[in-house]
Design a protein around this motif. Structure first.
Motif, mmCIF file in Angstrom:
data_model
loop_
_atom_site.group_PDB
_atom_site.id
_atom_site.type_symbol
_atom_site.label_atom_id
_atom_site.label_comp_id
_atom_site.label_asym_id
_atom_site.label_seq_id
_atom_site.Cartn_x
_atom_site.Cartn_y
_atom_site.Cartn_z
ATOM 1 N N GLY A 46 12.964 3.050 39.416
ATOM 2 C CA GLY A 46 13.520 4.308 39.929
ATOM 3 C C GLY A 46 15.021 4.437 39.728
ATOM 4 O O GLY A 46 15.623 5.414 40.178
ATOM 5 N N LEU A 47 15.643 3.458 39.042
ATOM 6 C CA LEU A 47 17.107 3.510 38.882
ATOM 7 C C LEU A 47 17.503 3.868 37.453
ATOM 8 O O LEU A 47 16.860 3.446 36.493
ATOM 9 N N ARG A 48 18.574 4.644 37.357
ATOM 10 C CA ARG A 48 19.120 4.980 36.033
ATOM 11 C C ARG A 48 20.360 4.130 35.766
ATOM 12 O O ARG A 48 21.205 3.948 36.658
ATOM 13 N N ASP A 72 15.772 3.272 33.770
ATOM 14 C CA ASP A 72 15.842 4.347 32.776
ATOM 15 C C ASP A 72 17.252 4.230 32.179
ATOM 16 O O ASP A 72 18.250 4.543 32.833
ATOM 17 N N VAL A 73 17.319 3.741 30.926
ATOM 18 C CA VAL A 73 18.616 3.362 30.340
ATOM 19 C C VAL A 73 19.114 4.421 29.364
ATOM 20 O O VAL A 73 18.370 4.869 28.493
ATOM 21 N N LYS A 93 13.224 4.896 18.748
ATOM 22 C CA LYS A 93 11.851 5.081 18.254
ATOM 23 C C LYS A 93 10.858 4.106 18.878
ATOM 24 O O LYS A 93 9.768 4.498 19.304
ATOM 25 N N ASP A 94 11.241 2.841 18.941
ATOM 26 C CA ASP A 94 10.266 1.815 19.338
ATOM 27 C C ASP A 94 10.320 1.471 20.819
ATOM 28 O O ASP A 94 9.369 0.916 21.353
ATOM 29 N N SER A 95 11.457 1.740 21.471
ATOM 30 C CA SER A 95 11.577 1.316 22.870
ATOM 31 C C SER A 95 11.766 2.473 23.834
ATOM 32 O O SER A 95 11.864 2.256 25.051
ATOM 33 N N GLY A 96 11.879 3.698 23.303
ATOM 34 C CA GLY A 96 12.018 4.861 24.191
ATOM 35 C C GLY A 96 13.297 4.830 25.012
ATOM 36 O O GLY A 96 13.336 5.322 26.139
ATOM 37 N N ILE A 97 14.345 4.228 24.437
ATOM 38 C CA ILE A 97 15.630 4.178 25.156
ATOM 39 C C ILE A 97 16.541 5.260 24.577
ATOM 40 O O ILE A 97 16.568 5.473 23.363
ATOM 41 N N LYS A 98 17.276 5.946 25.465
ATOM 42 C CA LYS A 98 18.194 6.995 24.978
ATOM 43 C C LYS A 98 19.443 6.329 24.433
ATOM 44 O O LYS A 98 20.082 5.541 25.143
ATOM 45 N N VAL A 99 19.769 6.638 23.194
ATOM 46 C CA VAL A 99 20.974 6.065 22.581
ATOM 47 C C VAL A 99 21.819 7.193 22.019
ATOM 48 O O VAL A 99 21.313 8.084 21.329
ATOM 49 N N LEU A 100 23.108 7.158 22.324
ATOM 50 C CA LEU A 100 24.046 8.136 21.770
ATOM 51 C C LEU A 100 25.182 7.341 21.143
ATOM 52 O O LEU A 100 26.135 6.949 21.825
ATOM 53 N N ALA A 101 25.070 7.045 19.853
ATOM 54 C CA ALA A 101 26.059 6.191 19.190
ATOM 55 C C ALA A 101 25.844 6.252 17.685
ATOM 56 O O ALA A 101 24.711 6.163 17.222
#
Ligand code: NAD
Ligand code: ADE
Length: 421
Positions: A46-48, A72-73, A93-101
């Motif tokens: 439940g933590l971001r 939620d990273v 794509k493979d881990s569903g992690i949001k990346v902005l870089a």
């Protein structure tokens, strides 16, 4: 779920990134053990988390570990030049992690990503250099809503946090991961030592043996860089401003002198001070022709690049991550990786084997903050000693290294004052 959307260079790079993340993971046994426990216990449910770290395959393993623990990273870069685009693609794509870089992003893009990480409305922040913390403290009314705590990875970030703390402006508890023994003894020294030389060599293919290398700053990183340069056959000169550190460098067998003297001899420069304008106009003018100039300190302030640009009558790209500056005295200076951290800009950063301990500290320190945040003050905290020691214990175990144990008699002796000569 936050509304933040990934912003990366090219999703098609994901297959290469996936393999590189797996390769790094093979050398991260401590983090692997933590991930497997997190999968069961879900400490971040439940933590971001908003993480601002160098986006490398080692960081990917940390992000995956946090996600396994229920977080939620959102991950953004802590330097415009350190992102590995294939890794960013695989995380999305493979881990569903949001990346902005994006590797090579400009100042505007870098900060738009930092602010996007804050729109993620984090409960926890994870910084390498305190750029996220700094943004939060400039507009706390906007960004402090959910925050319960954070962590900081590097020396320069911890200095910024302590400055906030000293001015009584720090708004939430932050753990100084850098200050854990299992972090700076190893990452700053052996990691920076090896990867900095790796960056200089990959960028230039220069022979280190027989060259004169100046290392500015003989702290944890400087000791490592000097040691590895010496090991490759360089004559090493150290510059310092702290008498104790300078004395240590002398007794470690290096020449120590002011920079204005060192510039007469040096072929290659590495700054690792965490300070600004360590190499500046007067030094550029006195350097030998074809000097190679690089930085491995956190920010690109150690070499006065703006001044170098002003002084140059001609600038041209020479190789990847090598820019040639010709001065009015016709001497050429080769600046590596734009004066940004050369180990992450021109090479891949520290090897996974050492990042294993740094990121085990990040994971366990974050879990500690979640467990204890109600009783924590708005202070900079050390990683608890039991966590630090446990990481060392597991790391040794993973390396098949056994050590002795104190006998009862020895324990008693070490606790006593009575027995002497
Ligand atoms: P440290 O505090 O242990 O050492 C810094 C040293 O620089 C000190 O001994 C200080 O006296 C010296 N110094 C300061 N100003 C100087 C000047 N003008 N001339 C010469 N020496 C000077 O810090 P550290 O842990 O070695 O970190 C150094 C920098 O490297 C920081 O910015 C840190 O964040 C960064 N870092 C980079 C990496 C990387 O991957 N490249 C890894 C870890 C840390
Ligand atoms: N800092 C130095 N090396 C690194 C790496 N490989 N990954 C993340 N941060 C780093």
């Amino acid at each position: 779920m936050s509304s933040v959307r990934s912003d990366i260079a090219d999703i098609k790079l994901a297959p290469k990134g996936k393999l590189r993340i797996e390769w790094a993971g093979n050398s991260m046994p401590v983090l692997d053990l933590i991930r497997r426990r997190f999968e069961k216990e879900k400490p971040f449910k439940g933590l971001r988390v908003s993480a601002c770290l160098h986006v490398t395959c080692e960081t990917a393993n940390l992000a995956i570990t946090l996600k396994a623990g229920g977080a939620d990273v959102a991950l953004v870069a802590s330097n415009p030049l350190s992102t590995q685009d294939d890794v960013a693609a695989s995380l999305v794509k493979d881990s569903g992690i949001k990346v902005l870089a994006i590797k090579g992003e400009n100042h505007k893009s870098y900060y738009s990503h930092i602010y996007a990480a804050l729109q993620h409305e984090p409960h926890l922040t994870m910084d390498d250099g305190a750029d996220v913390v700094s943004a939060i403290h400039k507009q706390p009314e906007k960004f402090m809503k959910n925050i319960i705590g954070g962590t900081e990875e590097t020396t320069t970030g911890v200095i910024r946090l302590r400055s906030l703390e000293a001015q009584r402006k720090l708004l939430y508890p932050i753990v100084a991961v850098n200050d854990a023994d299992t972090k700076h003894f190893f990452d700053n020294r052996y990691g920076t030592g090896q990867s900095t030389l790796d960056g200089v060599i990959r960028a230039t293919n220069v022979l280190i043996a027989g060259s004169t290398v100046v290392v500015a700053g003989y702290g944890w990183c400087g000791r490592g860089v000097a040691m590895r340069a010496k090991g490759l056959g360089a004559n090493v000169i150290v510059t310092e401003i702290d008498p104790l550190r300078a004395l240590e460098a002398v007794m470690d067998g290096y020449q120590v002198m002011p920079m204005k003297e060192a510039v007469k001899q040096a072929d290659i420069y590495v700054t690792v001070t965490g300070n600004k304008s360590v190499l500046r106009k007067e030094h550029f003018l006195a350097m030998k022709d074809r000097a190679i100039v690089s930085n491995s300190g956190h920010f690109d302030v150690e070499i006065d690049v703006a001044e170098l640009r002003k002084m140059a009558k001609k600038v041209r790209p020479m190789r990847d991550f090598v820019q040639e500056y010709t001065l009015s005295n016709n001497k050429r200076i080769y600046l590596l990786a734009e004066g940004r951290l050369v180990n992450l800009g021109a090479a891949e950063g520290h090897p996974a084997m050492v990042m294993d301990m740094s990121f085990a500290n990040q994971a366990l320190a974050s879990e500690w903050v979640v467990r204890h945040h109600k009783s924590l003050e708005k202070k900079v905290y050390r990683v608890p000693m039991d966590i630090d020691k446990e990481i060392a214990r597991i790391k040794l175990l993973s390396m098949n290294v056994d050590i002795d144990k104190l006998s009862k008699e020895q324990e008693k002796y070490l606790a006593a004052w009575e027995v002497g000569t």
